[in-house]
Design a protein around this motif. Structure first.
Motif, PDB file in Angstrom:
ATOM      1  N   GLN A  32      -9.703   7.034  -3.878  1.00  0.00           N
ATOM      2  CA  GLN A  32      -9.615   8.484  -3.961  1.00  0.00           C
ATOM      3  C   GLN A  32     -10.494   9.072  -2.869  1.00  0.00           C
ATOM      4  O   GLN A  32     -11.692   8.786  -2.808  1.00  0.00           O
ATOM      5  CB  GLN A  32     -10.085   8.978  -5.336  1.00  0.00           C
ATOM      6  CG  GLN A  32     -10.091  10.480  -5.489  1.00  0.00           C
ATOM      7  CD  GLN A  32      -8.702  11.084  -5.461  1.00  0.00           C
ATOM      8  OE1 GLN A  32      -7.786  10.563  -6.085  1.00  0.00           O
ATOM      9  NE2 GLN A  32      -8.542  12.186  -4.735  1.00  0.00           N
ATOM     10  N   ARG A  36     -10.289   0.123  -9.649  1.00  0.00           N
ATOM     11  CA  ARG A  36      -9.287  -0.928  -9.773  1.00  0.00           C
ATOM     12  C   ARG A  36      -8.795  -0.984 -11.204  1.00  0.00           C
ATOM     13  O   ARG A  36      -9.512  -0.657 -12.148  1.00  0.00           O
ATOM     14  CB  ARG A  36      -9.848  -2.283  -9.340  1.00  0.00           C
ATOM     15  CG  ARG A  36     -11.008  -2.796 -10.162  1.00  0.00           C
ATOM     16  CD  ARG A  36     -11.685  -4.004  -9.497  1.00  0.00           C
ATOM     17  NE  ARG A  36     -10.922  -5.225  -9.651  1.00  0.00           N
ATOM     18  CZ  ARG A  36     -11.220  -6.372  -9.034  1.00  0.00           C
ATOM     19  NH1 ARG A  36     -12.256  -6.425  -8.212  1.00  0.00           N
ATOM     20  NH2 ARG A  36     -10.498  -7.462  -9.237  1.00  0.00           N
ATOM     21  N   TYR A  92      -7.434   1.378  -5.952  1.00  0.00           N
ATOM     22  CA  TYR A  92      -7.222   2.745  -5.499  1.00  0.00           C
ATOM     23  C   TYR A  92      -8.397   3.204  -4.630  1.00  0.00           C
ATOM     24  O   TYR A  92      -9.516   2.713  -4.769  1.00  0.00           O
ATOM     25  CB  TYR A  92      -7.119   3.708  -6.690  1.00  0.00           C
ATOM     26  CG  TYR A  92      -6.101   3.326  -7.728  1.00  0.00           C
ATOM     27  CD1 TYR A  92      -6.458   2.579  -8.851  1.00  0.00           C
ATOM     28  CD2 TYR A  92      -4.770   3.711  -7.590  1.00  0.00           C
ATOM     29  CE1 TYR A  92      -5.521   2.232  -9.805  1.00  0.00           C
ATOM     30  CE2 TYR A  92      -3.824   3.366  -8.539  1.00  0.00           C
ATOM     31  CZ  TYR A  92      -4.207   2.624  -9.650  1.00  0.00           C
ATOM     32  OH  TYR A  92      -3.279   2.282 -10.601  1.00  0.00           O
ATOM     33  N   SER A 130      -3.196   3.670  -2.706  1.00  0.00           N
ATOM     34  CA  SER A 130      -3.125   2.599  -3.687  1.00  0.00           C
ATOM     35  C   SER A 130      -2.696   1.305  -3.020  1.00  0.00           C
ATOM     36  O   SER A 130      -2.026   1.312  -1.982  1.00  0.00           O
ATOM     37  CB  SER A 130      -2.104   2.936  -4.780  1.00  0.00           C
ATOM     38  OG  SER A 130      -2.384   4.162  -5.395  1.00  0.00           O
ATOM     39  N   GLY A 163       0.592   5.917  -0.424  1.00  0.00           N
ATOM     40  CA  GLY A 163      -0.194   7.120  -0.662  1.00  0.00           C
ATOM     41  C   GLY A 163      -0.813   7.747   0.561  1.00  0.00           C
ATOM     42  O   GLY A 163      -1.437   8.803   0.459  1.00  0.00           O
ATOM     43  N   ARG A 201      -5.042  10.137  -2.262  1.00  0.00           N
ATOM     44  CA  ARG A 201      -5.332   8.893  -2.969  1.00  0.00           C
ATOM     45  C   ARG A 201      -4.390   7.823  -2.455  1.00  0.00           C
ATOM     46  O   ARG A 201      -3.163   8.029  -2.432  1.00  0.00           O
ATOM     47  CB  ARG A 201      -5.175   9.038  -4.480  1.00  0.00           C
ATOM     48  CG  ARG A 201      -5.678   7.795  -5.217  1.00  0.00           C
ATOM     49  CD  ARG A 201      -5.633   7.927  -6.711  1.00  0.00           C
ATOM     50  NE  ARG A 201      -4.317   7.630  -7.265  1.00  0.00           N
ATOM     51  CZ  ARG A 201      -4.115   7.201  -8.501  1.00  0.00           C
ATOM     52  NH1 ARG A 201      -5.145   7.033  -9.316  1.00  0.00           N
ATOM     53  NH2 ARG A 201      -2.895   6.981  -8.931  1.00  0.00           N
ATOM     54  N   GLU A 228       0.842  -1.196   0.000  1.00  0.00           N
ATOM     55  CA  GLU A 228       0.000   0.000   0.000  1.00  0.00           C
ATOM     56  C   GLU A 228       0.871   1.238   0.000  1.00  0.00           C
ATOM     57  O   GLU A 228       1.979   1.233   0.528  1.00  0.00           O
ATOM     58  CB  GLU A 228      -0.898   0.009   1.231  1.00  0.00           C
ATOM     59  CG  GLU A 228      -1.822  -1.173   1.301  1.00  0.00           C
ATOM     60  CD  GLU A 228      -2.512  -1.262   2.643  1.00  0.00           C
ATOM     61  OE1 GLU A 228      -3.161  -2.291   2.890  1.00  0.00           O
ATOM     62  OE2 GLU A 228      -2.403  -0.324   3.423  1.00  0.00           O
ATOM     63  N   THR A 251      -4.161  -3.599  -9.176  1.00  0.00           N
ATOM     64  CA  THR A 251      -4.088  -2.465  -8.269  1.00  0.00           C
ATOM     65  C   THR A 251      -5.485  -1.958  -7.947  1.00  0.00           C
ATOM     66  O   THR A 251      -6.347  -1.914  -8.826  1.00  0.00           O
ATOM     67  CB  THR A 251      -3.263  -1.325  -8.900  1.00  0.00           C
ATOM     68  OG1 THR A 251      -1.945  -1.802  -9.181  1.00  0.00           O
ATOM     69  CG2 THR A 251      -3.166  -0.139  -7.961  1.00  0.00           C
ATOM     70  N   CYS A 258      -5.853  -2.483   2.734  1.00  0.00           N
ATOM     71  CA  CYS A 258      -6.334  -3.121   1.517  1.00  0.00           C
ATOM     72  C   CYS A 258      -6.606  -4.598   1.824  1.00  0.00           C
ATOM     73  O   CYS A 258      -5.827  -5.249   2.534  1.00  0.00           O
ATOM     74  CB  CYS A 258      -5.246  -2.987   0.450  1.00  0.00           C
ATOM     75  SG  CYS A 258      -5.473  -3.987  -1.008  1.00  0.00           S
TER      76      CYS A 258
END
Length: 120
Positions: free
Chosen positions: A81, A71, A79, A21, A8, A19, A6, A77, A95
């Motif tokens: 936001q 995704r 994300y 990720s 961000g 954001r 992970e 990946t 995640c």
């Protein structure tokens, strides 16, 4: 070996954006649902956003209209936001996904967590 990384997280002001990720690598042949959870100090972990393999999404009521999960299957990946951040969004974000791995079964995987801090 499966890795879940992970990135961000960080510090944002109230009303700001971040954001985050989550990248999956290793012996994963397919990914089903991908989720973002969060856990604030002294609170239970809660499910924030869900995205299924078809792109369908669902959100925690308190983040609807502010957070967007997406995704990229080719990059494995997911994300998140986060806009219009509030101090109540401060938490460690995790995640989580279900992957079909080398054991030829579906397994739940978790990232190590990324800290998101929102100042008022």
């Amino acid at each position: 070996q499966v890795q879940v990384v992970e990135s961000g997280g960080g510090l944002a002001q109230s009303g700001g954006s971040l954001r985050i990720s989550c990248v999956v690598s290793g012996s994963i042949f397919a990914i089903d649902v991908m989720n973002w959870y969060r856990q604030a100090p002294g609170k239970q972990r809660e499910l924030v956003a869900v995205i299924n393999s078809g792109g369908g999404t669902n959100y925690l009521d308190s983040v609807k209209g502010r957070f967007t999960i997406s995704r990229d299957n080719a990059k494995m990946t997911v994300y998140l936001q986060m806009n219009s951040l509030e101090p109540e969004d401060t938490a460690v974000y995790y995640c989580n996904y279900r992957g079909y791995d080398s054991s030829r079964s579906w397994t739940d995987y978790w990232g190590q967590g990324t800290q998101v801090t929102v100042s008022s």
